[in-house]
Design a protein around this motif. Sequence first.
Motif, PDB file in Angstrom:
ATOM      1  N   VAL A 104       0.564  -0.304  -8.224  1.00 21.80           N
ATOM      2  CA  VAL A 104       0.881  -1.304  -7.205  1.00 21.80           C
ATOM      3  C   VAL A 104       2.330  -1.184  -6.756  1.00 21.80           C
ATOM      4  N   ALA A 105       3.249  -1.073  -7.721  1.00 20.78           N
ATOM      5  CA  ALA A 105       4.667  -0.973  -7.387  1.00 20.78           C
ATOM      6  C   ALA A 105       4.951   0.295  -6.576  1.00 20.78           C
ATOM      7  N   ALA A 106       4.357   1.420  -7.015  1.00 24.45           N
ATOM      8  CA  ALA A 106       4.583   2.686  -6.311  1.00 24.45           C
ATOM      9  C   ALA A 106       4.044   2.632  -4.889  1.00 24.45           C
ATOM     10  N   VAL A 107       2.882   2.053  -4.720  1.00 29.78           N
ATOM     11  CA  VAL A 107       2.285   1.950  -3.386  1.00 29.78           C
ATOM     12  C   VAL A 107       3.144   1.079  -2.476  1.00 29.78           C
ATOM     13  N   LEU A 108       3.634  -0.038  -3.008  1.00 32.91           N
ATOM     14  CA  LEU A 108       4.457  -0.930  -2.200  1.00 32.91           C
ATOM     15  C   LEU A 108       5.740  -0.245  -1.747  1.00 32.91           C
ATOM     16  N   VAL A 109       6.382   0.468  -2.659  1.00 26.28           N
ATOM     17  CA  VAL A 109       7.628   1.172  -2.317  1.00 26.28           C
ATOM     18  C   VAL A 109       7.344   2.267  -1.286  1.00 26.28           C
ATOM     19  N   LEU A 110       6.309   3.081  -1.548  1.00 28.85           N
ATOM     20  CA  LEU A 110       5.981   4.172  -0.631  1.00 28.85           C
ATOM     21  C   LEU A 110       5.593   3.643   0.740  1.00 28.85           C
ATOM     22  N   ALA A 111       4.831   2.561   0.771  1.00 28.75           N
ATOM     23  CA  ALA A 111       4.408   1.980   2.047  1.00 28.75           C
ATOM     24  C   ALA A 111       5.602   1.444   2.822  1.00 28.75           C
ATOM     25  N   ALA A 112       6.525   0.785   2.132  1.00 31.32           N
ATOM     26  CA  ALA A 112       7.703   0.238   2.813  1.00 31.32           C
ATOM     27  C   ALA A 112       8.562   1.351   3.411  1.00 31.32           C
TER      28      ALA A 112
END
Length: 235
Positions: A104-112
């Motif tokens: 979840v954290a990785a996806v949020l960072v990558l998406a941002a």
Amino acid sequence: MDSLATWPSPLSLDDRGFDAAAMRQLGRASSSSERSTRAEAAEGVQVETAEESAAQGAVPSKASLGEKLTASLLLVIPLVSATVVVLSALRWADSHNGWWLGVVAAVLVLAAVSWVAVLRRSFARAQGHLAARLPGVVGHGVGIIRELDVESPFDENGVSDTVTAHLTLRVNPTQGPAFTGSVDAVYRAADAEKLEVGAHGPVRYLRSDPEASVTIDTRLDAGKVQQIYRAAAMN
């Protein structure tokens, strides 16, 4: 004031109002040019005069594949990211495996990061399109003070640090005939004392109504100011 008699820069101008008026003019010019182009195409008329070519430059060009892809990514990235986050959160709720929180954290960072990068590219393209179309709506020139009226810095509260100056300018544009317009601008009291008849500087205006829309341009770099002076002198 320096040896070139350029005027001091004002503290504030109605830049937002001018920009809003320019965008409205750009929208109307684009709609009008598009209707004219469609009518000519329907009649089979193909005229390639210099003036019409310039007007057609204001017509929004068909979006390229890259622009369409950028616009799609602005919507797709948040949707895909939200889907992955929701699914990962559900898996974590079932298993309480911390690995899913990492996902979840990785996806949020990558998406941002990805979304901001795409947004910047989109803004850059939009600015490029506007820069190409605005010359048909906004004109530039050199304004020369012909009359001035500076308000008194003294009021009921004492001495003010700023004053409003009412300037009547004779504008030598980079294109077209000269004209006269008026400008109200706020100056530091010390700078207002440097204003005098004959002082000059760069101005901009709406081509549709130059006399009523002229304003001092404070957002130009030194190179652009020199270009305006040279073009106005050659006009």
